[in-house]
Design a protein around this motif. Structure first.
Motif, PDB file in Angstrom:
ATOM      1  N   HIS A   1       0.828  -1.223   0.000  1.00  0.00           N
ATOM      2  CA  HIS A   1       0.000   0.000   0.000  1.00  0.00           C
ATOM      3  C   HIS A   1       0.859   1.269   0.000  1.00  0.00           C
ATOM      4  CE1 HIS A   1      -3.252  -2.610   0.221  1.00  0.00           C
ATOM      5  NE2 HIS A   1      -3.824  -2.275   1.350  1.00  0.00           N
ATOM      6  N   TRP A   2       2.062   1.173   0.553  1.00  0.00           N
ATOM      7  CA  TRP A   2       2.942   2.342   0.599  1.00  0.00           C
ATOM      8  C   TRP A   2       3.289   2.834  -0.809  1.00  0.00           C
ATOM      9  CZ3 TRP A   2       7.575   2.205  -1.910  1.00  0.00           C
ATOM     10  CH2 TRP A   2       8.095   0.942  -2.210  1.00  0.00           C
ATOM     11  N   THR A   3       3.169   1.959  -1.821  1.00  0.00           N
ATOM     12  CA  THR A   3       3.558   2.349  -3.187  1.00  0.00           C
ATOM     13  C   THR A   3       2.637   3.422  -3.767  1.00  0.00           C
ATOM     14  OG1 THR A   3       2.261   0.563  -4.216  1.00  0.00           O
ATOM     15  CG2 THR A   3       4.558   0.058  -3.645  1.00  0.00           C
ATOM     16  N   ILE A   4       1.438   3.594  -3.187  1.00  0.00           N
ATOM     17  CA  ILE A   4       0.522   4.638  -3.698  1.00  0.00           C
ATOM     18  C   ILE A   4       1.195   6.010  -3.551  1.00  0.00           C
ATOM     19  CG2 ILE A   4      -1.706   5.794  -3.384  1.00  0.00           C
ATOM     20  CD1 ILE A   4      -2.805   3.184  -2.186  1.00  0.00           C
ATOM     21  N   ASP A   5       1.794   6.245  -2.396  1.00  0.00           N
ATOM     22  CA  ASP A   5       2.373   7.566  -2.121  1.00  0.00           C
ATOM     23  C   ASP A   5       3.896   7.568  -2.185  1.00  0.00           C
ATOM     24  OD1 ASP A   5      -0.249   8.666  -1.319  1.00  0.00           O
ATOM     25  OD2 ASP A   5      -0.054   7.187   0.278  1.00  0.00           O
ATOM     26  N   GLY A   6       4.516   6.386  -2.102  1.00  0.00           N
ATOM     27  CA  GLY A   6       5.971   6.344  -1.957  1.00  0.00           C
ATOM     28  C   GLY A   6       6.716   5.819  -3.168  1.00  0.00           C
ATOM     29  N   ALA A   7       6.009   5.494  -4.249  1.00  0.00           N
ATOM     30  CA  ALA A   7       6.701   4.997  -5.449  1.00  0.00           C
ATOM     31  C   ALA A   7       6.144   5.718  -6.677  1.00  0.00           C
ATOM     32  CB  ALA A   7       6.485   3.486  -5.580  1.00  0.00           C
ATOM     33  N   PRO A   8       6.942   5.812  -7.750  1.00  0.00           N
ATOM     34  CA  PRO A   8       6.460   6.517  -8.952  1.00  0.00           C
ATOM     35  C   PRO A   8       5.191   5.873  -9.533  1.00  0.00           C
ATOM     36  CG  PRO A   8       8.802   6.013  -9.126  1.00  0.00           C
ATOM     37  CD  PRO A   8       8.319   5.337  -7.891  1.00  0.00           C
ATOM     38  N   THR A   9       5.114   4.550  -9.463  1.00  0.00           N
ATOM     39  CA  THR A   9       3.900   3.852  -9.921  1.00  0.00           C
ATOM     40  C   THR A   9       3.473   2.905  -8.799  1.00  0.00           C
ATOM     41  OG1 THR A   9       4.930   3.826 -12.106  1.00  0.00           O
ATOM     42  CG2 THR A   9       2.885   2.574 -11.860  1.00  0.00           C
ATOM     43  N   SER A  10       2.199   2.936  -8.472  1.00  0.00           N
ATOM     44  CA  SER A  10       1.738   2.095  -7.357  1.00  0.00           C
ATOM     45  C   SER A  10       1.511   0.662  -7.840  1.00  0.00           C
ATOM     46  CB  SER A  10       0.430   2.639  -6.798  1.00  0.00           C
ATOM     47  OG  SER A  10      -0.638   2.346  -7.688  1.00  0.00           O
ATOM     48  N   GLN A  11       1.412  -0.254  -6.877  1.00  0.00           N
ATOM     49  CA  GLN A  11       1.088  -1.644  -7.220  1.00  0.00           C
ATOM     50  C   GLN A  11      -0.279  -1.712  -7.908  1.00  0.00           C
ATOM     51  OE1 GLN A  11       0.334  -4.405  -4.028  1.00  0.00           O
ATOM     52  NE2 GLN A  11      -0.740  -2.939  -2.739  1.00  0.00           N
ATOM     53  N   PHE A  12      -1.187  -0.806  -7.544  1.00  0.00           N
ATOM     54  CA  PHE A  12      -2.537  -0.846  -8.109  1.00  0.00           C
ATOM     55  C   PHE A  12      -2.501  -0.435  -9.585  1.00  0.00           C
ATOM     56  CE2 PHE A  12      -2.859  -0.149  -3.552  1.00  0.00           C
ATOM     57  CZ  PHE A  12      -3.660  -1.222  -3.192  1.00  0.00           C
ATOM     58  N   GLU A  13      -1.778   0.651  -9.877  1.00  0.00           N
ATOM     59  CA  GLU A  13      -1.687   1.089 -11.280  1.00  0.00           C
ATOM     60  C   GLU A  13      -0.981   0.034 -12.128  1.00  0.00           C
ATOM     61  OE1 GLU A  13      -0.271   5.059 -12.123  1.00  0.00           O
ATOM     62  OE2 GLU A  13       0.101   4.531 -14.223  1.00  0.00           O
ATOM     63  N   ASN A  14       0.107  -0.513 -11.616  1.00  0.00           N
ATOM     64  CA  ASN A  14       0.835  -1.497 -12.428  1.00  0.00           C
ATOM     65  C   ASN A  14       0.053  -2.796 -12.593  1.00  0.00           C
ATOM     66  OD1 ASN A  14       3.052  -0.334 -13.565  1.00  0.00           O
ATOM     67  ND2 ASN A  14       4.491  -0.927 -11.953  1.00  0.00           N
ATOM     68  N   HIS A  15      -0.754  -3.156 -11.608  1.00  0.00           N
ATOM     69  CA  HIS A  15      -1.603  -4.340 -11.789  1.00  0.00           C
ATOM     70  C   HIS A  15      -2.564  -4.093 -12.956  1.00  0.00           C
ATOM     71  CE1 HIS A  15      -3.619  -8.061 -10.755  1.00  0.00           C
ATOM     72  NE2 HIS A  15      -4.778  -7.434 -10.844  1.00  0.00           N
ATOM     73  N   LEU A  16      -3.165  -2.904 -12.973  1.00  0.00           N
ATOM     74  CA  LEU A  16      -4.110  -2.578 -14.050  1.00  0.00           C
ATOM     75  C   LEU A  16      -3.381  -2.483 -15.389  1.00  0.00           C
ATOM     76  CD1 LEU A  16      -6.232   0.031 -12.099  1.00  0.00           C
ATOM     77  CD2 LEU A  16      -6.990  -2.241 -12.831  1.00  0.00           C
ATOM     78  N   ARG A  17      -2.202  -1.860 -15.377  1.00  0.00           N
ATOM     79  CA  ARG A  17      -1.420  -1.755 -16.609  1.00  0.00           C
ATOM     80  C   ARG A  17      -1.139  -3.157 -17.154  1.00  0.00           C
ATOM     81  NH1 ARG A  17       1.245   2.186 -18.544  1.00  0.00           N
ATOM     82  NH2 ARG A  17       0.726   4.239 -17.829  1.00  0.00           N
ATOM     83  N   ALA A  18      -0.729  -4.063 -16.262  1.00  0.00           N
ATOM     84  CA  ALA A  18      -0.391  -5.431 -16.694  1.00  0.00           C
ATOM     85  C   ALA A  18      -1.615  -6.129 -17.289  1.00  0.00           C
ATOM     86  CB  ALA A  18       0.161  -6.228 -15.517  1.00  0.00           C
ATOM     87  N   ILE A  19      -2.728  -6.096 -16.583  1.00  0.00           N
ATOM     88  CA  ILE A  19      -3.889  -6.880 -17.054  1.00  0.00           C
ATOM     89  C   ILE A  19      -4.550  -6.233 -18.268  1.00  0.00           C
ATOM     90  CG2 ILE A  19      -4.286  -7.843 -14.738  1.00  0.00           C
ATOM     91  CD1 ILE A  19      -6.816  -6.082 -14.583  1.00  0.00           C
ATOM     92  N   CYS A  20      -4.288  -4.944 -18.481  1.00  0.00           N
ATOM     93  CA  CYS A  20      -4.848  -4.255 -19.658  1.00  0.00           C
ATOM     94  C   CYS A  20      -3.895  -4.283 -20.840  1.00  0.00           C
ATOM     95  CB  CYS A  20      -5.190  -2.803 -19.313  1.00  0.00           C
ATOM     96  SG  CYS A  20      -6.548  -2.663 -18.144  1.00  0.00           S
ATOM     97  N   GLY A  21      -2.772  -4.964 -20.693  1.00  0.00           N
ATOM     98  CA  GLY A  21      -1.832  -5.090 -21.817  1.00  0.00           C
ATOM     99  C   GLY A  21      -1.009  -3.843 -22.063  1.00  0.00           C
TER     100      GLY A  21
END
Ligand code: AMP
Length: 380
Positions: free
Chosen positions: A269-289
């Motif tokens: 959850h820390w990746t939302i505010d502490g990383a350039p791309t969060s785990q949530f965005e990258n999960h969506l990026r991955a599953i959306c190709g």
């Protein structure tokens, strides 16, 4: 082009996926049996049971891709969805993660170090397993265990009978107890073409079996590289798409795997505010190709879970939540309930000293931070 993402489950993980996905132009449909699901305000909610075939078909038909936030989605449900539309991560990953025996055996076969383990389905099995593995050991239900539920540490011979009374109705696994120095997790995202990115190895502190605090980056590059190799084996073996978390024990510089989660994970959850791309965005990026976003930031981040109720809502002394630079509040809008994960807070700073200063500032405002003993993680 993917426009609508279906999610099995509509809890806080689905909520944070939708929060990440809406600015990307994505729409969301959730399927969850619970009426008051906290993700529902970010999309459409199909309120139906996991085995409601009509509802599942409706979800698949209206989604361009389906994912899940909930690990105990029945296998038949996942397989049905997968037969109707693209679903990521694949059901085979879910299937492995749902049973600790299958999970541990797969990890062992892949050369991922794990504590010794043995299946237990009877009293004689338990006695034999404890004889082989030795005390202390941990007896766990093979399925449906989460947040430390369905497991007991056996320290003395007398504990066996009590454990059998409590857990003997279930299929079990007996594992060696790992006297770990710290717990950590590596979170990775893998795209459909195999491109894989990793966030910094995160240190985790559990309390009563529930994640209390995560901090990252917390380890050196050598350990990071070793953890990446381990999770990469799982991702490749499962031909995986999406985010995966691998929970690890660190003992005397050795990494032992505990379990993997085929989904976005609380320790990320820390990746939302502490990383350039969060785990949530990258999960969506991955599953959306789509291509994956950068995971390496310059911050140190520390996240702690809020359990029970959001501070500042009911306590008249703390009628407001303080706005402190580098402190990010996340309220899942869930009804308060004892022990329930209802939100989290992330602190970001350039250094440990900065994190300490933010934590001290926050502690001055809210007792909740003092109780957490942040020193336990900042010390490392
Ligand atoms: P789990 O449900 O397997 O994630 O376990 C919840 C927590 O229990 C872990 O995060 C550890 O703190 C502890 N735990 C689980 N398995 C073991 C083990 N084999 N040895 C020591 N501690 C364990």
């Amino acid at each position: 082009m993917i426009q609508t993402v279906g999610i099995l489950g509509a809890g806080q993980l689905a909520r944070m996926l939708a929060q990440a996905g809406r600015p990307m132009g994505l729409k969301f449909i959730f399927l969850d049996p619970a009426k008051d699901s906290c993700a529902a305000e970010f999309g459409e909610h199909i309120c139906a049971d996991w085995d409601d075939e009509v509802a599942l078909r409706q979800l698949a038909q209206r989604s361009d891709v389906v994912t899940f936030e909930f690990e105990n989605v029945p296998d038949s449900t996942a397989k049905l969805i997968e037969s109707l539309c693209p679903m990521y991560p694949p059901s085979r990953a879910l299937f492995k993660s749902q049973d600790r025996m299958r999970e541990k055996s797969m990890m062992q076969d892949l050369g991922i170090p794990v504590a010794p383990f043995q299946a237990v389905s009877s009293r004689p099995d338990l006695i034999a397993a404890v004889e082989r593995i030795g005390l202390p050991c941990v007896l766990k239900t093979r399925r449906f265990g989460y947040d430390g539920k369905g497991q007991m540490v056996l320290r003395f011979q007398e504990d066996l009978e009590r454990a059998w009374q409590d857990l003997g109705d279930h299929e079990l696994i007996c594992e060696g107890f790992v006297p770990f120095d710290v717990e950590c997790s590596i979170i990775a995202a893998r795209a459909t073409d195999g491109e894989t990115v990793y966030w910094p190895l995160t240190q985790n502190l559990h309390r009563d079996g529930i994640l209390a605090i995560s901090m990252a980056p917390a380890f050196d590059q050598k350990l990071q590289a070793r953890a990446e190799v381990l999770v990469h084996r799982l991702l490749d073996h499962l031909d995986y798409t999406g985010v995966m978390a691998l929970e690890l024990f660190l003992k005397d510089d050795e990494l032992l795997a505990n379990e993997f989660a085929p989904r976005v994970h609380n320790s990320g959850h820390w990746t939302i505010d502490g990383a350039p791309t969060s785990q949530f965005e990258n999960h969506l990026r991955a599953i959306c190709g789509l291509s994956l976003g950068d995971t390496q930031g310059s911050f140190r981040a520390l996240m702690f879970n809020l359990l029970g109720e959001m501070p500042g809502y009911t306590n008249s002394q703390n009628s407001d939540r303080p706005a402190i630079p580098g402190v990010y509040w996340h309220d899942y809008h869930k009804a308060p309930r004892d022990g329930r994960k209802i939100g989290h807070v992330t602190l970001c700073a350039e250094s440990d000293a900065g994190l300490r200063a933010r934590a001290a500032q926050l502690a001055g405002e809210l007792g909740v931070v003092a109780e957490l003993n942040l020193e336990a993680v900042l010390r490392v």
